[in-house]
Design a protein around this motif. Structure first.
Motif, PDB file in Angstrom:
ATOM      1  N   LYS A  34       0.801  -1.214   0.000  1.00  0.00           N
ATOM      2  CA  LYS A  34       0.000   0.000   0.000  1.00  0.00           C
ATOM      3  C   LYS A  34       0.842   1.276   0.000  1.00  0.00           C
ATOM      4  N   LYS A  74      -7.350  12.140  -7.213  1.00  0.00           N
ATOM      5  CA  LYS A  74      -6.471  11.204  -6.531  1.00  0.00           C
ATOM      6  C   LYS A  74      -5.227  11.921  -6.018  1.00  0.00           C
ATOM      7  N   LYS A  75      -4.861  11.589  -4.787  1.00  0.00           N
ATOM      8  CA  LYS A  75      -3.722  12.269  -4.174  1.00  0.00           C
ATOM      9  C   LYS A  75      -2.659  11.275  -3.705  1.00  0.00           C
ATOM     10  N   PRO A 135      -0.172   6.656  -1.159  1.00  0.00           N
ATOM     11  CA  PRO A 135      -1.413   7.045  -1.832  1.00  0.00           C
ATOM     12  C   PRO A 135      -2.489   7.340  -0.790  1.00  0.00           C
ATOM     13  N   GLN A 136      -3.298   8.325  -1.058  1.00  0.00           N
ATOM     14  CA  GLN A 136      -4.409   8.633  -0.150  1.00  0.00           C
ATOM     15  C   GLN A 136      -5.580   7.758  -0.594  1.00  0.00           C
ATOM     16  N   TRP A 137      -5.480   6.478  -0.189  1.00  0.00           N
ATOM     17  CA  TRP A 137      -6.467   5.485  -0.598  1.00  0.00           C
ATOM     18  C   TRP A 137      -7.853   5.875  -0.110  1.00  0.00           C
TER      19      TRP A 137
END
Lengths: 161, 164
Positions: A34, A74-75, A135-137
């Protein structure tokens, strides 16, 4: 270590007399794939620049140690975990710096905008630069981890658990 | 070179490892992903091959990487420059005009540039170590990464920067 080509007083291609260049890079997944850790271990006689070409819009926090890359909604958070005390993120254009070889007269580059370059200036010397990509899931169960600091020579499958 | 085999049928991802190391030193690279069938997962690729003997189609990019997540590529490569630009395919020597174009020069990649300079075309990068948990995807397109599954790749790029 002495580069034998650089023993002459004048040496057009000599970047640094008695230069010692050791450059190692590692990349790995952490946190069950992740997050990603990118780690550079350098011994360099001249200043250097870490560069990443990105389609993301770059924002950098006030400390300079955290950058956010945004593509649509998405970030990606990018953090300097360790490095030279002066290390901070820069938002640069997707084109060469003044130090790079220049275009021959009459030639041009493509325009790479809106891509940008996320960069970090690194002074000469011995440095370990650790950059964490998170990732900012869109997952409320996701918990980011901060990995331990481990030399590349000691990386194992379970070293960062 | 990669080509498409149209005779392949069925769940090609069934039993396929998530990670792969391609160890020919001319084209040394690794690919690593969280799933074969979910393009909103995470993917990274990392290359550290030689810079010569690519028919003047390569870049000065030892140590470059890409990172995808959530369906977007956050760290990317531009691919080719202008095929019609002057001396773009002339030769792979250090002084080649090919290396004066941004998309082929070192500053145009995702690597460290020392003093803005191009990497040494005679670079002989090596993989110091690379390991994978060996995780394979199953038959389903729905795949959860087992806890602790990971992979890493460590390379020595010193010869790309005039070191040994």
């Amino acid at each position: 270590m002495v580069d034998s080509e650089c023993m002459a007083i004048s040496c057009a291609n000599c970047l640094n007399l008695f230069s010692s260049r050791d450059v190692k890079r590692g990349i790995r997944f952490i946190n069950s794939r992740k997050q990603i850790l990118l780690q550079d271990e350098l011994t360099i006689g001249s200043a250097a620049q870490w560069r990443v070409q990105t389609n993301g819009t770059i924002t950098i926090d006030s400390s300079g140690s955290t950058a956010t890359l945004t593509i649509e909604d998405k970030k990606m958070q990018v953090q300097i975990l360790s490095g030279p005390s002066s290390a901070k993120f820069l938002d640069l254009p997707s084109s060469r710096t003044a130090n790079a070889p220049q275009l021959i007269a009459g030639t041009t580059d493509q325009d790479n905008s809106p891509a940008r370059v996320l960069a970090i200036d690194i002074p000469a010397g011995t440095t370990t630069l650790q950059v964490l990509w998170t990732p900012q899931w869109n997952d409320q169960n996701f918990k980011a981890v901060q990995p331990p600091s481990i030399a590349l020579a000691s990386w194992r499958l379970d070293s960062h658990n | 070179m990669f080509w498409y085999d149209p005779s392949v049928e069925g769940a090609w991802w069934d039993g396929l490892a998530l990670d792969n190391f391609f160890q020919d030193p001319t084209d040394l690279w690794g690919s690593f992903r969280s799933s074969w069938t979910d393009n909103t997962g995470m993917y990274m690729a990392f290359k550290a091959g030689a810079l010569l003997n690519h028919q003047a189609h390569g870049d000065l990019d030892a140590g470059t990487f890409v990172i995808d997540a959530m369906g977007q590529r956050f760290a990317g490569e531009y691919g080719s420059g202008d095929y019609l630009s002057t001396n773009y395919f002339s030769n792979e020597t250090q002084a080649s005009q090919r290396w004066t174009y941004y998309r082929t020069m070192t500053e145009g990649q995702n690597v460290i540039a020392i003093n803005g300079q191009n990497q040494d075309v005679n670079a002989r990068p090596t993989m110091i170590k690379g390991e994978s948990s060996g995780t394979q995807q199953g038959s389903s397109t729905v795949f959860d990464v087992p806890s602790g599954s990971t992979a890493y790749m460590v390379v020595d790029l010193s010869t790309a920067y005039g070191g040994q």
